[in-house]
Design an enzyme around this catalytic site. Structure first.
Site, short mmCIF file in Angstrom:
data_model
loop_
_atom_site.label_atom_id
_atom_site.label_comp_id
_atom_site.label_asym_id
_atom_site.label_seq_id
_atom_site.Cartn_x
_atom_site.Cartn_y
_atom_site.Cartn_z
CB ALA A 107 -22.41 -19.35 60.01
CB SER A 108 -23.19 -21.23 55.32
OG SER A 108 -24.44 -21.09 55.95
CG ASP A 116 -32.10 -25.61 61.95
OD1 ASP A 116 -32.26 -26.84 62.07
OD2 ASP A 116 -31.11 -25.10 61.41
CB ALA A 136 -18.24 -18.19 65.41
CB VAL A 180 -20.11 -14.22 65.35
CG1 VAL A 180 -20.51 -13.48 66.61
CG2 VAL A 180 -21.34 -14.85 64.71
CB ALA A 240 -23.38 -14.01 59.01
CE LYS A 267 -26.56 -13.61 62.70
NZ LYS A 267 -27.47 -14.79 62.78
#
Length: 627
Positions: free
Chosen positions: A286-287, A440, A284, A291, A289, A305
């Site tokens: 993300a913006s 969030d 996976a 994983v 980091a 992560k």
């Protein structure tokens, strides 16, 4: 002679074709500028040859001098209302006139400015018209993250980043304008296919896809903004909500060798020594980091992560650009000042920067796990502190699907209504009861285990916190909304807010509130917390009022909570089911002992007087809950 491989030939075509077209764009835009603008012209004999030679030099100036001027001058773009862009193009024209004194003439500074404006517009239009923007199917990268690697001074980094952002926005803006015409769009499509060797039959993506690609290309700060917008799926067109939701997990990973270097830098040893097994390929991204799966030496499955290299520098540069723009715009616009754009950006900036320190996330996980310990069907992943630092974190591996994946949840035979109730109960305990909450809670941060139905909170970098008085006001807001009391809601929101400009017209605020919010309260249908709260906040802003940062996050989290519960079960509502849960938990949480403890914390200097008044406070609180 050595043979040239087919891959090398493809790379050569990939570079030569755009280069030839860029030369053509420079030549055509310069020629058209000389035709359109008086007192800018080619002089002397052999004008066609002069035009070709000068165009070639103009292309070189665009490639090398223009980026340097943008780095130096673009920070003035907000103060100058964008005129600095015209000035940059004017400098290029003057440079040409200086180099080719006899062959290219610009006779007055005013005409040079006009020429800079015309030439810049023509160049941008022609670059997009001739397909020089890569086919958008190729998509965004991680936003030029590695481009910042060599910069050392914050100001220079911010200027360089501003150039990247400006060029990206300009390119996508031209793309949107030119594609409005079917003929022009078809012409660009054909040229893009030829220039960038796009596969046969590729299709131009829609506006929603281009928005997502643009945010990904702009980088993590803008991806985060897109994620916040995507959480309001109920007010977005379906295609926009779908595309923006992909921002939560559709970001390209960075190379595995950089991951290994990062882990050695943080923990002093390679991953093969620290873990029994470590998968070098991210599962996976993300913006900020990505994983990786791993297994501890005791056999425990974990997720590691790892923060992207140099991400902190890029985000700080982005935030600096946004804050500078907000300050300039706010000084010139009363309406922008009324929105408190500077304050909102400061709040956003502090939240984003806080997320970059994973030690905070580890603390958040521990604290939230303690608060959620006695709730059924809710889980918070364990964090392994010895394998975590400020830039990486090792935590329990969580299996599951997004809470919004209703099809998978139903297919697994799980009770959607029960999961919705568990989500409501958890977030209500976090918000008005504990005052420490996930700031969030969008569907990507709530995973459902398809074997057990347990709901797990992940991505705990951004948490909110509100004090006892704020919690009581939030609970009061939910209660009066459930009771459909317009006056009660006006009182609750007014009590939660503070003025940010001049005196407040209290009568006008309550009059407008009754007229605009009353329509949501009338009738026998269900009351949507999100709709009513949104209308209430618009009225607060219109009358010069705003919530503080903590309460803004709290109300936003409640709106997201309602959205999550409603997606699982249309019968679940924040007010219809959440308020009874709130009252039950509040009666357990608000005891005489806890009130005394809170009073001692808040009013230590007058402890004697407070203790004398505690019985009255306890009695009043109990009566309020009974009502």
């Amino acid at each position: 002679m050595p043979k040239v491989s087919s891959r090398a030939r493809v790379n050569l075509h990939f570079r030569v074709r755009p280069l030839l077209l860029r030369f053509l764009v420079s030549a055509v835009s310069l020629a058209l500028t000389a035709i359109i603008v008086p007192h800018i012209f080619f002089a002397g004999d052999y004008r066609i040859l002069s035009w070709l030679l000068i165009s070639a030099v103009f292309g070189l100036l665009n490639a090398f001098l223009k980026p340097l001027l943008q780095i130096i001058m673009l920070p003035l773009i907000f103060v100058s209302y964008g005129l600095v862009v015209v000035l940059i193009n004017t400098v290029l024209l003057w440079a040409l006139a200086w180099i080719f004194t006899e062959r290219f003439q610009v006779q007055h500074i005013l005409w040079a400015l006009v020429g800079g404006l015309v030439c810049g517009m023509l160049e941008g239009l022609l670059q997009n018209l001739f397909g020089l923007t890569p086919g958008l199917r190729r998509g965004g990268s991680a936003g030029g993250i590695d481009a910042m690697r060599r910069s050392s001074l914050d100001k220079f980094r911010e200027n360089l980043r501003l150039q990247q952002v400006y060029n990206t926005l300009l390119r996508y803006g031209y793309d949107g304008v030119l594609n409005q015409s079917a003929f022009v769009g078809g012409f660009r499509h054909a040229l893009q296919s030829w220039v960038w060797r796009m596969p046969k039959g590729w299709e131009e993506p829609g506006t929603a896809v281009k928005l997502r690609l643009m945010l990904e290309e702009l980088g993590p700060t803008y991806v985060k903004i897109g994620q916040i917008v995507s959480s309001q799926a109920s007010v977005l067109p379906i295609d926009w909500a779908t595309e923006l939701s992909r921002l939560q997990d559709a970001v390209p990973p960075f190379p595995s060798d950089q991951v290994r270097e990062r882990i050695i830098e943080e923990l002093g040893a390679p991953p093969e020594e620290l873990y029994a097994s470590f998968e070098p390929q991210a599962f996976a991204a993300a913006s900020t980091a990505q994983v990786h799966r791993a297994v501890l030496h005791d056999g425990t499955a974990v997720a590691v992560k790892v923060q992207r290299p140099n991400i902190s520098k890029m985000i700080r540069a982005d935030l600096g650009i946004m804050q500078n723009a907000a300050r300039v715009v706010s000084t010139r616009s009363e309406s922008v000042r009324a929105l408190d754009l500077v304050g909102m950006l400061e709040q956003f900036s502090s939240g984003v920067l806080e997320e970059l320190d994973y030690r905070g996330e580890a603390y958040n996980a521990l604290r939230l796990a303690e608060n959620m310990a006695n709730l059924p069907g809710v889980h918070v992943p364990a964090v392994y502190a010895e394998l975590s630092t400020s830039a990486m974190i090792t935590q329990e591996f969580v299996r599951g699907v997004k809470v919004s994946d209703v099809e998978a949840i139903e297919k697994a035979g799980l009770d959607r209504e029960e999961i919705a109730r568990n989500a409501l109960r958890a977030l209500i305990k976090q918000l008005p009861v504990d005052g420490f909450f996930h700031a969030d809670p969008h569907p990507g941060n709530l995973l459902v285990n398809l074997d057990t139905g347990v709901l797990t909170f992940i991505d705990l970098g951004m948490m909110g916190e509100i004090d006892m008085q704020q919690r009581l006001r939030l609970a009061q807001l939910m209660l009066v909304m459930q009771q459909r009391s317009v006056d009660g809601m006006a009182n609750a929101l007014r009590g939660m807010s503070t003025p940010f400009r001049g005196d407040v017209d209290e009568k006008g605020f309550r009059r407008d509130f009754a007229r605009h919010v009353g329509r949501y309260m009338s009738g026998g249908g269900a009351v949507s917390f999100g709709q009513v709260a949104g209308e209430g906040f618009e009225l607060l802003r219109a009358h010069g009022l705003r919530l503080d940062a903590g309460m803004t996050l709290a109300v936003k989290a409640l709106v997201q909570t309602e959205s999550v519960a409603h997606a699982l079960s249309t019968d679940s509502g924040l007010l219809s089911e959440g308020v009874p849960m709130l009252l039950d938990m509040a009666r357990e949480a608000i005891t005489g002992e806890k009130i005394i403890d809170e009073a001692k914390k808040q009013l230590m200097g007058v402890a004697g007087q407070v203790v004398e008044r505690i019985p009255t406070l306890t009695e009043a609180t109990t009566k309020w809950l009974d009502q």
